[in-house]
Design an enzyme around this catalytic site. Structure first.
Site, PDB file in Angstrom:
ATOM      1  N   ASP A 137     -65.487   0.883   1.630  1.00  0.00           N
ATOM      2  CA  ASP A 137     -65.083   1.319   0.292  1.00  0.00           C
ATOM      3  C   ASP A 137     -63.583   1.637   0.323  1.00  0.00           C
ATOM      4  OD1 ASP A 137     -64.842   2.267  -2.247  1.00  0.00           O
ATOM      5  OD2 ASP A 137     -66.451   3.771  -2.097  1.00  0.00           O
ATOM      6  N   LYS A 157     -55.564  11.279  -3.283  1.00  0.00           N
ATOM      7  CA  LYS A 157     -56.460  12.411  -3.503  1.00  0.00           C
ATOM      8  C   LYS A 157     -57.057  12.869  -2.176  1.00  0.00           C
ATOM      9  CE  LYS A 157     -57.546  10.393  -8.006  1.00  0.00           C
ATOM     10  NZ  LYS A 157     -56.819   9.124  -7.810  1.00  0.00           N
ATOM     11  N   VAL A 168     -54.550   1.901 -11.416  1.00  0.00           N
ATOM     12  CA  VAL A 168     -53.291   1.678 -10.716  1.00  0.00           C
ATOM     13  C   VAL A 168     -53.096   0.196 -10.423  1.00  0.00           C
ATOM     14  CG1 VAL A 168     -52.068   2.068  -8.535  1.00  0.00           C
ATOM     15  CG2 VAL A 168     -53.135   3.983  -9.718  1.00  0.00           C
ATOM     16  N   SER A 223     -59.972   1.323  -1.949  1.00  0.00           N
ATOM     17  CA  SER A 223     -59.459   1.142  -3.312  1.00  0.00           C
ATOM     18  C   SER A 223     -58.623  -0.128  -3.425  1.00  0.00           C
ATOM     19  CB  SER A 223     -58.609   2.350  -3.708  1.00  0.00           C
ATOM     20  OG  SER A 223     -57.921   2.107  -4.917  1.00  0.00           O
ATOM     21  N   ALA A 224     -58.781  -0.794  -4.555  1.00  0.00           N
ATOM     22  CA  ALA A 224     -57.956  -1.975  -4.842  1.00  0.00           C
ATOM     23  C   ALA A 224     -56.489  -1.617  -4.989  1.00  0.00           C
ATOM     24  CB  ALA A 224     -58.454  -2.654  -6.119  1.00  0.00           C
ATOM     25  N   ASP A 225     -56.198  -0.322  -5.184  1.00  0.00           N
ATOM     26  CA  ASP A 225     -54.797   0.109  -5.285  1.00  0.00           C
ATOM     27  C   ASP A 225     -54.029  -0.255  -4.012  1.00  0.00           C
ATOM     28  OD1 ASP A 225     -55.816   1.234  -7.557  1.00  0.00           O
ATOM     29  OD2 ASP A 225     -55.552   3.316  -6.921  1.00  0.00           O
ATOM     30  N   GLU A 259     -49.964   4.183 -16.371  1.00  0.00           N
ATOM     31  CA  GLU A 259     -51.350   3.722 -16.450  1.00  0.00           C
ATOM     32  C   GLU A 259     -52.052   4.333 -17.656  1.00  0.00           C
ATOM     33  OE1 GLU A 259     -54.494   5.754 -14.427  1.00  0.00           O
ATOM     34  OE2 GLU A 259     -53.060   6.445 -12.906  1.00  0.00           O
ATOM     35  N   LYS A 287     -62.944   0.732 -17.631  1.00  0.00           N
ATOM     36  CA  LYS A 287     -61.962   1.032 -16.601  1.00  0.00           C
ATOM     37  C   LYS A 287     -61.560  -0.302 -15.993  1.00  0.00           C
ATOM     38  CE  LYS A 287     -61.326   4.220 -12.705  1.00  0.00           C
ATOM     39  NZ  LYS A 287     -62.022   5.199 -11.829  1.00  0.00           N
TER      40      LYS A 287
END
Length: 694
Positions: free
Chosen positions: A157, A178, A125, A159-161, A44, A105
């Site tokens: 909320d 994380k 990612v 993550s799109a990951d 990335e 980003k």
């Protein structure tokens, strides 16, 4: 404009190698590695643009690439530069990303906008996964992935990951997620998305970036790179459209400081909440504050785990590359070590599973059952020509599409001797099938085809092979592929002076390059007389209402119809079935020149007729692959620098072998089997020479 390159940064970017309308650019080193089935690891770039301060961002990016290279693997750092997705970056492009203050980003959702505005940015990612999968890279290394944020059950909320892992079949090597996230809900969400999660090593404990233990366990663990490769290969072979998350614990020597870093993380989380920082700004803020609170310890630990992930990911990519070339793997390749590193020929066309039903009586009666035999074989014009080239020792790359079904398994198993790694395997699509009913003498009585998947060989897919297409000695196209794909390849070939051979396939598809200016980029075409008429009609040229029946009239007609095409084409090969072949082009040394030439035609035009070799009707098994075998063997002769007579005779011998076989391209086809002087020592039928009007 936000994200545009400043004039001082322009020196970092080399865009002259990209066509303005190409939105997806694979670096030459990455393209070559993929073409040769060497391991590649995707990386990335938000860690460069948003994850670390300068100069640590640049040094870390270059160190990671160096680690990957030291393991015998090609790094492919992904980013968007001036509206183009780049897979693999130059040193100058890495410098630009590290210095720029205006790069965006770029997640999956942002890619269309960033491209449409011509902006630049580091890929997250999810954005990197998307690009890597498009490029055909199965392993992606990162630091840690995103997840479900704390209180995510209320804020949604997520993550799109995680959703990207649920819909993109790629292996992500990371240090888990994380610890600022909701670990339990993240693992639950991954399970819902169908993502296989495994910890790398002896423990199933799920790591959280700076710590080996999160209080949660992975469903599975893999002990080493070989086990990880087996897991990834199983995912790819099954055609699953979800990814694999491999969680790699941080090295032990850095895990000791984990508690101090975790305390700093909790303090930074509280501070972010009090300051009202939300969404995509949370993670960069926390990482920055944690680095300040730990006086750089977190940055050093962060760099260490990224370096470790790069090593582990490289080992996995190397093991996967070996596995995928094993007979159990899904991608096999036949490689001639005596040839150059790049494919000399690129073939773009269709793959079919053929069912040949041959009657045992001279006349088939429709509306009732006829006695006969039914056999399965593997065809498709593009596949046949690529098969022929492979059996004759010509290294080539075949670009096509098949479904994710039982027919595709059979195709890949049969075609192990070919380079099939550029053949897309598409979920929800059917592999093309063709059923031919032929008479006792081998003539086609009725054919039915399910060929919709050929329309999936789109320009967007072929774009990733631009470097290979631009440097090929010859590109072969069959008429099954979409017009837009033909136009793109012809434009690219014209730009790079790459000769193109167009096989029309049938009368309905013969016209495809000729509906635009694309045909002027062709060097060769091999139509039959009916297809040649269609081509001329498309160009609004006069054509006979009824095709001639006598040989003499057929030759005159074929020469006349070929003449206007030779204003731009180098050579027209008119196939006449059982009667032979007429080769039309520029006169040279008493025959037609078949060697591709960059200069404009200087000599007179002529045509040479070569009678077919005699074959008894009872010897003919089927005629479906004779024309493709003829073309493949002639192309082989051209690439080997043979004279025209030898090229054509090689083609005629290959066509005759095809007539004797139930397979379109006979497995018995070898270079020795089509050596004209060795196989056919008696005098050849004398070719007939005729001049063409200027």
């Amino acid at each position: 404009m936000l994200g545009k390159l400043s004039s001082t940064m322009q020196r970092y970017i080399s865009v002259t190698s990209c066509r303005p309308d190409v939105l997806f650019k694979i670096h030459s080193t990455v393209g070559e590695a993929l073409a040769e089935h060497r391991p590649v690891v995707a990386l990335e770039s938000t860690i460069i643009t948003h994850g670390m301060p300068y100069p640590h961002n640049l040094s870390t990016a270059k160190e990671v690439e160096d680690i990957v290279r030291a393991e015998g693997v090609t790094p492919a750092t992904v980013a968007v530069l001036e509206g183009k997705v780049h897979v693999g970056l130059s040193s100058d492009e890495l410098d630009f990303l590290a210095h720029s203050k205006t790069t965006l980003k770029v997640s999956r959702r942002d890619i269309p906008y960033v491209i449409s505005k011509g902006l630049s940015g580091g890929t997250t990612v999810s954005g990197t996964m998307f690009a890597a999968h498009k490029a055909g890279i199965p392993v992606f290394v990162t630091g840690g992935i995103g997840g479900v944020h704390r209180d995510g059950e209320n804020t949604l909320d997520v993550s799109a990951d995680l959703t990207e892992l649920g819909r993109t079949p790629i292996a992500v090597v990371s240090a888990g997620v994380k610890s600022i996230l909701d670990i339990g809900r993240t693992l639950e969400f991954l399970e819902t998305q169908g993502v296989c999660v495994a910890t790398y090593g002896e423990s199933k404990s799920f790591p959280v970036f700076f710590s080996h233990k999160s209080g949660y366990t992975s469903p599975y663990n893999v002990l080493n790179a070989e086990e990880a490769a087996e897991l990834i290969a199983s995912t790819l072979s099954l055609g699953l459209q979800s990814g694999v998350l491999l969680a790699v614990p941080i090295p032990n020597e850095y895990a000791a400081a984990g508690q101090e870093i975790e305390d700093a993380i909790q303090a930074a989380v509280t501070e972010a909440r009090l300051k009202g920082i939300r969404g995509r700004d949370v993670t960069p803020f926390i990482l920055h504050r944690v680095n300040e609170l730990t006086e750089g310890q977190s940055l050093q630990a962060n760099i260490a785990l990224i370096h470790n992930n790069a090593r582990v990911g490289s080992h996995i990519a190397r093991a996967l590359a070996k596995h995928m070339h094993h007979p159990r793997g899904g991608c096999t390749s036949h490689k001639d070590e005596n040839q150059g590193s790049k494919p000399k020929t690129i073939v773009v066309g269709g793959v079919n599973v053929d069912f040949i039903a041959k009657g045992t009586s001279k006349k088939l009666l429709f509306g009732q059952t006829n006695q006969g035999s039914v056999c399965q074989s593997f065809g498709g014009v593009g596949r046949n020509i690529a098969d022929c080239l492979s059996r004759l020792g010509q290294k080539n790359q075949f670009i096509s599409a098949i479904g994710a079904d039982s027919h595709s398994d059979a195709v890949l198993n049969y075609c192990k001797h070919m380079d099939m790694c550029a053949v897309a395997r598409l979920k929800g699509q059917r592999t093309a099938t063709y059923c031919a009913v032929i008479t006792e003498s081998g003539e086609l009585s009725l054919g039915l085809g399910d060929m919709d998947i050929h329309q999936e060989i789109k320009k967007q897919y072929v774009l990733q092979y631009e470097d290979q297409l631009s440097t090929a000695s010859l590109v072969v196209l069959d008429g099954n592929i979409p017009v837009s794909t033909i136009d793109y390849i012809c434009s690219l070939a014209k730009k790079h002076s790459v000769p193109v051979w167009y096989e029309p396939t049938d009368t309905d598809k013969a016209c495809k390059p000729f509906v635009s200016e694309s045909w002027k980029a062709l060097s060769f075409t091999s139509p039959n007389l009916a297809e040649l008429c269609t081509i001329n009609q498309t160009l609004c040229l006069p054509t006979p209402q009824v095709l001639p029946s006598s040989l003499e009239d057929m030759l005159e007609c074929a020469a006349a119809l070929s003449r206007p095409l030779l204003e731009h084409l180098h050579c027209v090969v008119v196939t006449l079935g059982a009667l032979g072949v007429l080769v039309c082009g520029e006169h040279e040394d008493g025959t037609v020149s078949m060697r591709p030439q960059k200069h404009k035609r200087k000599g007179r035009l002529c045509a040479v007729y070569y009678p077919a070799l005699s074959v008894r009707s009872e010897e003919t098994v089927n005629v479906s692959g004779a024309g493709d075998s003829l073309a493949g063997a002639m192309i082989t002769g051209i690439l080997q620098g043979k004279d025209t007579d030898t090229c054509v005779r090689m083609g005629l011998l290959a066509a005759r072998l095809s007539l004797f076989s139930p397979h379109p391209v006979p497995p018995s086809l070898t270079t020795d089997a089509i050596l004209p002087d060795r196989v056919h020592p008696q005098p050849w039928p004398k070719p007939t020479y005729m001049w063409m009007e200027s």
